[in-house]
Motif scaffolding. Structure first.
Motif, PDB file in Angstrom:
ATOM      1  N   ASN A   1     -55.524 -50.481  68.898  1.00  0.00           N
ATOM      2  CA  ASN A   1     -54.538 -50.464  69.967  1.00  0.00           C
ATOM      3  C   ASN A   1     -55.232 -50.009  71.071  1.00  0.00           C
ATOM      4  O   ASN A   1     -54.395 -49.541  72.349  1.00  0.00           O
ATOM      5  CB  ASN A   1     -53.300 -49.505  69.598  1.00  0.00           C
ATOM      6  N   THR A   2     -56.528 -49.669  71.197  1.00  0.00           N
ATOM      7  CA  THR A   2     -57.175 -49.222  72.470  1.00  0.00           C
ATOM      8  C   THR A   2     -58.092 -50.074  72.895  1.00  0.00           C
ATOM      9  O   THR A   2     -58.438 -51.262  72.297  1.00  0.00           O
ATOM     10  CB  THR A   2     -58.012 -47.955  72.028  1.00  0.00           C
ATOM     11  N   ARG A   3     -58.780 -49.767  73.760  1.00  0.00           N
ATOM     12  CA  ARG A   3     -59.998 -50.657  74.407  1.00  0.00           C
ATOM     13  C   ARG A   3     -61.427 -50.498  73.887  1.00  0.00           C
ATOM     14  O   ARG A   3     -62.465 -51.107  74.276  1.00  0.00           O
ATOM     15  CB  ARG A   3     -59.963 -50.750  76.082  1.00  0.00           C
TER      16      ARG A   3
ATOM     17  N   THR B   1     -64.563 -50.774  71.970  1.00  0.00           N
ATOM     18  CA  THR B   1     -65.273 -51.874  71.288  1.00  0.00           C
ATOM     19  C   THR B   1     -65.990 -51.369  69.998  1.00  0.00           C
ATOM     20  O   THR B   1     -66.352 -50.348  69.802  1.00  0.00           O
ATOM     21  CB  THR B   1     -65.996 -52.461  72.164  1.00  0.00           C
TER      22      THR B   1
ATOM     23  N   TYR C   1     -69.019 -49.461  71.004  1.00  0.00           N
ATOM     24  CA  TYR C   1     -68.624 -47.987  71.171  1.00  0.00           C
ATOM     25  C   TYR C   1     -68.731 -47.243  69.968  1.00  0.00           C
ATOM     26  O   TYR C   1     -69.147 -45.907  69.890  1.00  0.00           O
ATOM     27  CB  TYR C   1     -67.437 -47.769  72.252  1.00  0.00           C
TER      28      TYR C   1
ATOM     29  N   LYS D   1     -60.835 -58.318  66.103  1.00  0.00           N
ATOM     30  CA  LYS D   1     -60.751 -58.811  67.472  1.00  0.00           C
ATOM     31  C   LYS D   1     -61.775 -59.884  67.865  1.00  0.00           C
ATOM     32  O   LYS D   1     -61.838 -60.395  68.918  1.00  0.00           O
ATOM     33  CB  LYS D   1     -61.206 -57.452  68.581  1.00  0.00           C
TER      34      LYS D   1
END
Length: 276
Positions: free
Chosen positions: A44-46, A48, A51, A99
């Motif tokens: 639910n976050t950005r 990647t 990261y 994703k």
């Protein structure tokens, strides 16, 4: 957002039950078990996958630093951070598959993680079994064993990647020079290995090189020492564990080198078949 059960089916099924071989002890329960919960939060976050991989490396380096301490609770903290490093290695792949983010930089950092962190952790574990005042007397033995064990762990990892490296670095550029491995693969299935006590024992011994099992055993030993050797000026059981496992890692490395020398051509041909 899918449920945990649905995410496990989509993101973990092929990893937990790979075709043709078996995962080491604790992989499903202690690695893929908690990793999916972290993954579900990060989806639910950005954040990647890359990261997550880099964060895992930094956490692993911090864990290695804490292993240098003689204090049992700090050493356990270091082992826990290395456990988080293992979980991050699962989470980054799960996020990537969900994703559909396929990043070559991420693969690069993932390889760095697998090559550096286990070896550095083993070296730090070996250095942290005796106080500096006793290092020249008895610590050199354990630190020397740790160096050899760390090199063996790196060798084991490198041998797994040698076939793709040789394929990309030499075979693709000079394919005409290596006709003996072209079209050499057959559709004949390898003979099935029969189950036996000896084979099961060998498989169990080989699982000891799994990084999770290595740090889990070290954590268990630290707890036992705190219970029964609290007044000791060094870590006696952990020191012997390092000597034994370093010898075992060296044997595993030698085995991998010899086995890869026999399977290299078939491994490269298998890579060529995948690319067709």
């Amino acid at each position: 957002m899918e449920s945990i059960k649905e995410l496990r089916e989509v993101l973990q099924a092929k990893k937990v039950n790979p075709v043709g071989w078996r995962r080491p002890w604790g992989y499903k329960t202690f690695q893929r078990g908690p990793s999916i919960y972290i993954t579900r939060i990060l989806l639910n976050t950005r954040v990647t996958p890359t990261y997550v991989t880099i964060a895992g490396i930094l956490i692993g380096l911090a864990g290695c630093f804490f292993l240098l301490s003689l204090e049992w609770y700090i050493k356990l903290l270091g082992l826990f951070l290395l456990y988080l490093n293992i979980l991050s290695d699962k989470v980054d792949g799960e996020i990537a598959r969900y994703k559909k983010i396929y990043d070559l930089q991420g693969l690069y950092w993932d390889e760095i993680n697998h090559l550096v962190i286990p070896a550095l952790a083993w070296l730090a574990l070996a250095f942290g079994v005796v106080p500096l005042s006793q290092f020249l007397d008895i610590g050199l033995w354990f630190f020397g064993a740790g160096i050899l064990g760390a090199l063996a762990l790196m060798t084991i990892r490198v041998t797994h990647s040698l076939a793709p490296q040789i394929y990309g670095k030499k075979y693709l550029k000079y394919k005409e020079l290596y006709p003996q491995i072209q079209n050499s693969m057959t559709d004949i299935e390898p003979p099935k290995k029969s189950a036996s006590f000896f084979r099961t024992l060998i498989r169990a011994v080989h699982e000891l090189q799994d990084f999770f099992i290595v740090i889990a055993a070290a954590g268990f030993i630290v707890i036992i020492e705190q219970a029964f050797f609290r007044d000791s000026i060094f870590h006696p059981i952990l020191a012997n564990y390092i000597l034994f496992m370093s010898a075992l890692f060296i044997l595993f490395a030698i085995e991998n080198i010899i086995k890869k020398s026999f399977s290299l051509e078939s491994d490269i041909e298998r890579i060529t078949q995948i690319g067709k």
